[in-house]
Every structure is written in C-alpha cells, then in structure tokens.
Scaffold this active site. Structure first.
Site, short mmCIF file in Angstrom:
data_model
loop_
_atom_site.label_atom_id
_atom_site.label_comp_id
_atom_site.label_asym_id
_atom_site.label_seq_id
_atom_site.Cartn_x
_atom_site.Cartn_y
_atom_site.Cartn_z
N ASP A 159 20.71 -8.53 -48.14
CA ASP A 159 19.67 -8.35 -47.08
C ASP A 159 19.38 -6.80 -47.13
O ASP A 159 17.98 -6.68 -46.99
CB ASP A 159 20.34 -8.11 -45.75
N ASP A 171 5.93 1.30 -52.58
CA ASP A 171 5.56 1.33 -51.06
C ASP A 171 4.46 2.13 -50.87
O ASP A 171 4.20 3.01 -51.76
CB ASP A 171 6.77 1.18 -50.21
N GLU A 199 16.30 14.40 -56.22
CA GLU A 199 17.13 15.24 -55.26
C GLU A 199 18.58 15.61 -56.27
O GLU A 199 18.74 14.55 -56.98
CB GLU A 199 17.64 14.74 -54.19
N GLU A 217 19.71 7.01 -43.16
CA GLU A 217 18.68 5.83 -43.64
C GLU A 217 19.31 4.57 -43.13
O GLU A 217 18.51 3.71 -42.81
CB GLU A 217 18.46 5.82 -45.12
ZN LIG Z 1 9.94 3.48 -50.60
ZN LIG Z 2 15.28 9.00 -40.83
#
Ligand SMILES: [Zn+2]
Ligand SMILES: [Zn+2]
Length: 444
Positions: A159, A171, A199, A217
């Site tokens: 998922d 994206d 990072e 996230e």
């Molecule tokens: Zn992305």
């Molecule tokens: Zn955020």
C-alpha cells in the site's frame, strides 16, 4: 484525457507544484518569498510574466505568519525569512483556491482498511538497509501504537511505497538537495512517501533524523495534514532529533479522528528465543538461526554484504560501508583494469566469504572481488553455471550462512549451496515458511 487525470490526482493528493526548488529567501527578496508562498499554497501562481501585487503578497505573508504562529505583520520580516529558510516537508500547508485566497486543508482522505502494507523500493546510500527499515517500522509504529492501525512489510503489492530519490523523480515535487524540502508523501489511497536522498540521513543523532521525518510523512500517508500547532509532529518544519520522541496530543487526536483508538495494543517484538516454526525444515539444509521474521528476503537492487559484523552495500562500482549503528562510514570504489569493463555484468547479489574475499553475481556471470585491493581478477570471472553448478539463474540476494554454506535467494524461494564440495545442497525452499531473515543480523 490522460493529462486531466494526472492533474486531478496531484491536486487532491500533493498539491500542484511548479517545477522549481525551494531557494534561500533573503531579507527583501520578494521574488524568492513569492516562490516559497506559491510552492506551499499561500498564494496562487502568478499568471505568466505578471508578478504578484503588493497587497496579494501582504495577504499571503499574513496567512503564512498566522499558520506558523509568527507576529502577523504582512511584511517579509526577519522572523518570516528565518522560518522560510528552515528545512521542511514538501507537502503544501494551504490549498490555493480559484479566488486566490488560501484555505487550510482539512483532514486528508483516509484509508478504507486498517491493515496496511509497506515496502522500501529505493534505499538510501546513507544508512544500511536493515537500520533504514527498522527506523521506517518504528515510525509507522508511532501511529499504530495510538490508533487502530497495523503495518506489515511485504515484498510486493504494498500500500505504502517508500523511496529515497534525488531531484525530479516522476511526480510534480522535485527534490532540492540538502536542506529545503526533506521529503513528501501522498494522502490515501496512495500513501507513498518519498525522501530526498540529498539529505544527510542519520539515526539517533543530530543530522536529519530519519525517524522524525518518516513519522511526519507517514502522518500524510495516513491522511493527516499539516498542523498549525508548532509542537505537533504534523507541523511542517523539521525540528531536529528528539530523544524518545512521543507523539503530541494534537497528532494523536488527528489520527484517532480518522481511525479510532488502538484496540489491540501490539505486543513487544518477539524475542529471538521464541519457539521455532512448526513447518518441518528440509533435512538436507542446515538449520537457520532461530526465527526472527516471516518476511521473505527483500528484493533490492543494491546487494548487501555482511561478514562478522561488517556491513556494506554495493551499488554499481561503489561499496558503501556502515558502522554498527547503520551510519555510512566509507565509500570504496572498485578499480578499473586495463582493457576491461569494471564489472563483467550488473551486480544482482553478493556475499563475503572472508574478510577480503567477496563473490558477486550478475545475470549469467560470477566473479570475485578482493576487498583489500578493490580489484577483480580476470581469472575469477566465470559463468554462474560453472562456478555454482546446479544453481538456476535469477539470484537476487545471497548470504553466507556458516563457513561453507551459501543461501541464494530468488524471489520468495532460496537454494542452499555447499562451497566446499561445490554442490547444490537443495532447493528451492520457501524462504518465508522457514523463517530466514536475509540480512546481516543472522550472522551477528
Ligand atoms: Zn515525490
Ligand atoms: Zn508534511
């Protein structure tokens, strides 16, 4: 038609980004401030070459200051500039609407099920795979500890797809390297989380702490939006590593409003001394160490190397070494020999048989790397069918189990091979049913 579908998708899940990176905002630099306010939803994009009016910018700055609990001056003052230069999540805070006035997002959509699966498809060069995955699992557990959710790692059909990527990655939210945007994620029913590989990801120390960023996230992956509460995990800015991090009541209230309270508190992780599985083991295969997981070996495009506490991964011609905490310590480069490609084939799997001797497997060839000299001798390059007679092609991972037995993993199955007699012990066996964990922990 296709284009319309794509735009609809991004508008509802990640916000419409323009292809630009967060750039440093300096005092008086209204151009950079406008870009920032547009990117995070406080102001709609300027039409063609027409710039934003002063009153438009003042209103956007006010809503930015209101969202972030700063003095509401409507000016690009020092506090505002400082906030804009703080590393943050890439998901916009506000939804730019057609009338040009930003509106706070409400709760995002939620999953229609409570048992969710996840998989890391692109790992980071900064952390060892096993440490990275345990931090991901810990970040998900922060949410399932307080809300009625459960998470399972799978090797396909996930998922929540998790990846570490740089720059443009398919994206509308290209990453910007160190600082600026650290990561972003999609709301349900997508749930994917992307982390900026630019990072300096670390675990349990100062730097960009993976656990905190991942937990934030995954809040988005589960349908939470940015909180205006500065102390909440779901506030958009990265606050740094915090020892024994606990979710803020604001985050807990948010996730429970989506899924309710946790009904079945998860027991602590099974100890390695738990009884062995009831499935009989093949008699001709050495018995693996006690059960540690039911997850089949991950199929990663980055072979792992484990030997007596040594942990490294191979990517193209480079070897990334990690310390016991999983933090990268060194990058070694395999040397090029005259008149020959560095590697005979793309490396699919590798295993160390001694401190300095590493076997590497491609699609049809196998070869040996001397770690002390970082060279591959021509004589060591052989066909897999000659080097490991009886082993079918398609090996995706390999590990030395004891001094002479190697397990070759292919999808969810494995083969056992005896290095001393140079014969196949047996296989294919079901890797999941036999509780083999294919990472460095088995050897420690
Ligand atoms: Zn992305
Ligand atoms: Zn955020």
């Amino acid at each position: 038609m296709r284009l319309i579908i794509l735009i609809g998708f991004f508008t509802s899940s990640l916000g419409l980004y323009r292809h630009r990176h967060v750039r440093a905002v300096h005092d008086g630099d209204t151009g950079a401030a406008d870009s920032y306010l547009e990117q995070f939803g406080y102001m709609s994009s300027a039409k063609s070459v027409k710039l934003h009016s002063t009153s438009e910018r003042t209103e956007a700055l006010k809503s930015f200051q209101r969202f972030n609990n700063l003095p509401i001056t409507g000016k690009l003052d020092h506090d505002t500039v400082h906030k804009m230069n703080t590393p943050r999540c890439g998901v916009p805070d506000m939804e730019p609407s057609s009338d040009g006035l930003p509106k706070p997002y409400k709760l995002g959509p939620k999953w229609t099920k409570k048992n969710l699966s996840w998989r890391v498809t692109n790992f980071s060069d900064r952390l060892s795979n096993s440490v990275l995955k345990s931090e991901i699992a810990r970040a998900l557990k922060a949410w399932s500890d307080v809300a009625d959710l459960s998470f399972t790692e799978v090797s396909s059909g996930e998922d929540i797809k998790i990846k570490f990527v740089t720059g443009s990655h398919g994206d509308n939210g290209p990453f910007d390297g160190e600082g600026g945007v650290l990561a972003h994620a999609f709301f349900p029913q997508n749930g994917d989380a992307h982390f900026d590989e630019g990072e300096l990801w670390v675990v349990n120390k100062t730097g960009t702490d993976l656990f905190i960023v991942a937990a934030h996230e995954f809040g988005h992956s589960l349908g939470l939006d940015h909180s205006e509460n500065d102390d909440a995990l779901m506030a958009p800015y990265y606050t740094g590593y915090i020892t024994n991090y606990q979710l803020h009541p604001d985050d807990i209230a948010g996730i429970r409003s989506q899924y309710g309270e946790q009904q079945n508190p998860s027991p602590t992780d099974p100890s390695p001394t738990d009884p062995s599985p009831t499935d009989p083991l093949p008699t001709d295969a050495p018995r693996p160490t006690p059960a540690v997981t039911v997850t089949p070996p991950p199929v990663d495009n980055r072979p792992e190397l484990c030997f007596n506490g040594y942990e490294a991964t191979i990517k193209s011609k480079k070897i990334y070494e990690f310390d016991s905490e999983g933090t990268r310590t060194r990058v070694l480069k395999i040397k090029k020999e005259k008149g020959r490609k560095i590697l005979p084939e793309k490396t699919r799997a590798a295993f160390a048989v001694s401190e300095n001797q590493v076997y590497m497997l491609g699609d049809s060839m196998a070869w040996q790397l001397d770690l002390s000299t970082l060279t591959i001798s021509s004589e060591s390059i052989k066909l897999i069918s000659e080097e490991f007679p009886g082993l079918p092609s398609g090996t995706e991972a390999a590990m030395l189990y004891d001094t002479q037995t190697v397990y070759f993993f292919q999808s969810t199955m494995y083969y056992s091979f005896d290095l001393q007699t140079n014969t196949l012990n047996g296989g294919p066996y079901d890797a999941a049913a036999e509780f083999i964990k294919n990472d460095c922990e088995v050897l420690k």
